[in-house]
Motif scaffolding. Structure first.
Motif, PDB file in Angstrom:
ATOM      1  N   ASN A 135      43.945 -23.081  -5.398  1.00 56.30           N
ATOM      2  CA  ASN A 135      43.146 -23.344  -6.599  1.00 56.30           C
ATOM      3  C   ASN A 135      43.144 -22.149  -7.536  1.00 56.30           C
ATOM      4  O   ASN A 135      43.242 -22.307  -8.760  1.00 56.30           O
ATOM      5  CB  ASN A 135      41.716 -23.703  -6.212  1.00 56.30           C
ATOM      6  N   ASN A 136      43.044 -20.950  -6.970  1.00 56.11           N
ATOM      7  CA  ASN A 136      42.981 -19.738  -7.785  1.00 56.11           C
ATOM      8  C   ASN A 136      44.271 -19.467  -8.563  1.00 56.11           C
ATOM      9  O   ASN A 136      44.251 -18.742  -9.550  1.00 56.11           O
ATOM     10  CB  ASN A 136      42.643 -18.523  -6.922  1.00 56.11           C
ATOM     11  N   CYS A 193      40.531 -28.560  -9.558  1.00 54.34           N
ATOM     12  CA  CYS A 193      40.839 -28.379  -8.134  1.00 54.34           C
ATOM     13  C   CYS A 193      39.596 -27.989  -7.346  1.00 54.34           C
ATOM     14  O   CYS A 193      39.353 -28.534  -6.256  1.00 54.34           O
ATOM     15  CB  CYS A 193      41.938 -27.344  -7.950  1.00 54.34           C
ATOM     16  N   ASP A 194      38.802 -27.060  -7.859  1.00 53.58           N
ATOM     17  CA  ASP A 194      37.585 -26.632  -7.164  1.00 53.58           C
ATOM     18  C   ASP A 194      36.600 -27.785  -7.013  1.00 53.58           C
ATOM     19  O   ASP A 194      35.995 -27.963  -5.949  1.00 53.58           O
ATOM     20  CB  ASP A 194      36.918 -25.468  -7.889  1.00 53.58           C
ATOM     21  N   LEU A 195      36.437 -28.585  -8.079  1.00 51.36           N
ATOM     22  CA  LEU A 195      35.514 -29.718  -8.026  1.00 51.36           C
ATOM     23  C   LEU A 195      36.014 -30.766  -7.032  1.00 51.36           C
ATOM     24  O   LEU A 195      35.239 -31.282  -6.222  1.00 51.36           O
ATOM     25  CB  LEU A 195      35.340 -30.321  -9.417  1.00 51.36           C
ATOM     26  N   LEU A 196      37.298 -31.070  -7.074  1.00 46.62           N
ATOM     27  CA  LEU A 196      37.852 -32.031  -6.113  1.00 46.62           C
ATOM     28  C   LEU A 196      37.645 -31.550  -4.682  1.00 46.62           C
ATOM     29  O   LEU A 196      37.188 -32.311  -3.821  1.00 46.62           O
ATOM     30  CB  LEU A 196      39.339 -32.271  -6.383  1.00 46.62           C
ATOM     31  N   HIS A 251      50.621 -28.259  -0.827  1.00 44.59           N
ATOM     32  CA  HIS A 251      49.463 -28.801  -1.552  1.00 44.59           C
ATOM     33  C   HIS A 251      48.276 -28.979  -0.605  1.00 44.59           C
ATOM     34  O   HIS A 251      48.469 -29.240   0.585  1.00 44.59           O
ATOM     35  CB  HIS A 251      49.811 -30.151  -2.180  1.00 44.59           C
ATOM     36  N   PRO A 252      47.048 -28.905  -1.133  1.00 39.29           N
ATOM     37  CA  PRO A 252      45.867 -29.144  -0.304  1.00 39.29           C
ATOM     38  C   PRO A 252      45.798 -30.608   0.153  1.00 39.29           C
ATOM     39  O   PRO A 252      45.917 -31.529  -0.668  1.00 39.29           O
ATOM     40  CB  PRO A 252      44.696 -28.830  -1.250  1.00 39.29           C
TER      41      PRO A 252
END
Length: 129
Positions: A9-10, A20-23, A42-43
């Motif tokens: 995300n960073n 990305c952080d919210l997801l 990927h996450p």
């Protein structure tokens, strides 16, 4: 949050990082028993070794992918690929509808196709739930 996912995300620009952080936050809150890691760069979140949901940065958006999403009967999710996956794409964090996402995550735990064994079954998917 998993440190590798936070690192992913960073690496994104500020708007995409917010997405990305919210997801990741919403997914973690709604899938507390899921394993999460970077998978194929990927996450991705897994239940019993089966991929359930993940996101990836595309050229002009962040794509949220549900591996069994075509079985969810959700009009906002678009079919992706030749198996059972579906996706939605986000260009800003404001586009994320938290109630939709929570509903989809609930369905992701209730409706699962067996991606974990797809290679062993030579590309044939079987429904787990």
């Amino acid at each position: 949050m998993n440190a590798a996912i936070q690192d992913y995300n960073n690496l994104q620009n500020s708007s995409d990082k917010e997405i990305c952080d919210l997801l990741a936050t919403i997914i973690n809150e709604n899938l507390p028993d899921a394993e999460n890691k970077i998978w194929h760069a990927h996450p991705v979140w897994f239940l019993d070794g089966n991929p359930i949901v993940g996101y990836s940065k595309l050229k002009n958006c962040v794509r949220l992918l549900f591996w069994s999403g075509q079985s969810f009967d959700e009009e906002k999710l678009v079919n992706e690929g030749s198996f059972k996956a579906s996706e939605i794409r986000y260009t800003s964090p404001e586009l994320i509808n938290k109630e939709d996402l929570k509903r989809w995550l609930k369905k992701a735990t209730e409706i699962q196709w067996d991606y974990k064994n797809i290679v062993k079954r030579k590309g044939i998917l079987e429904r787990l739930k």
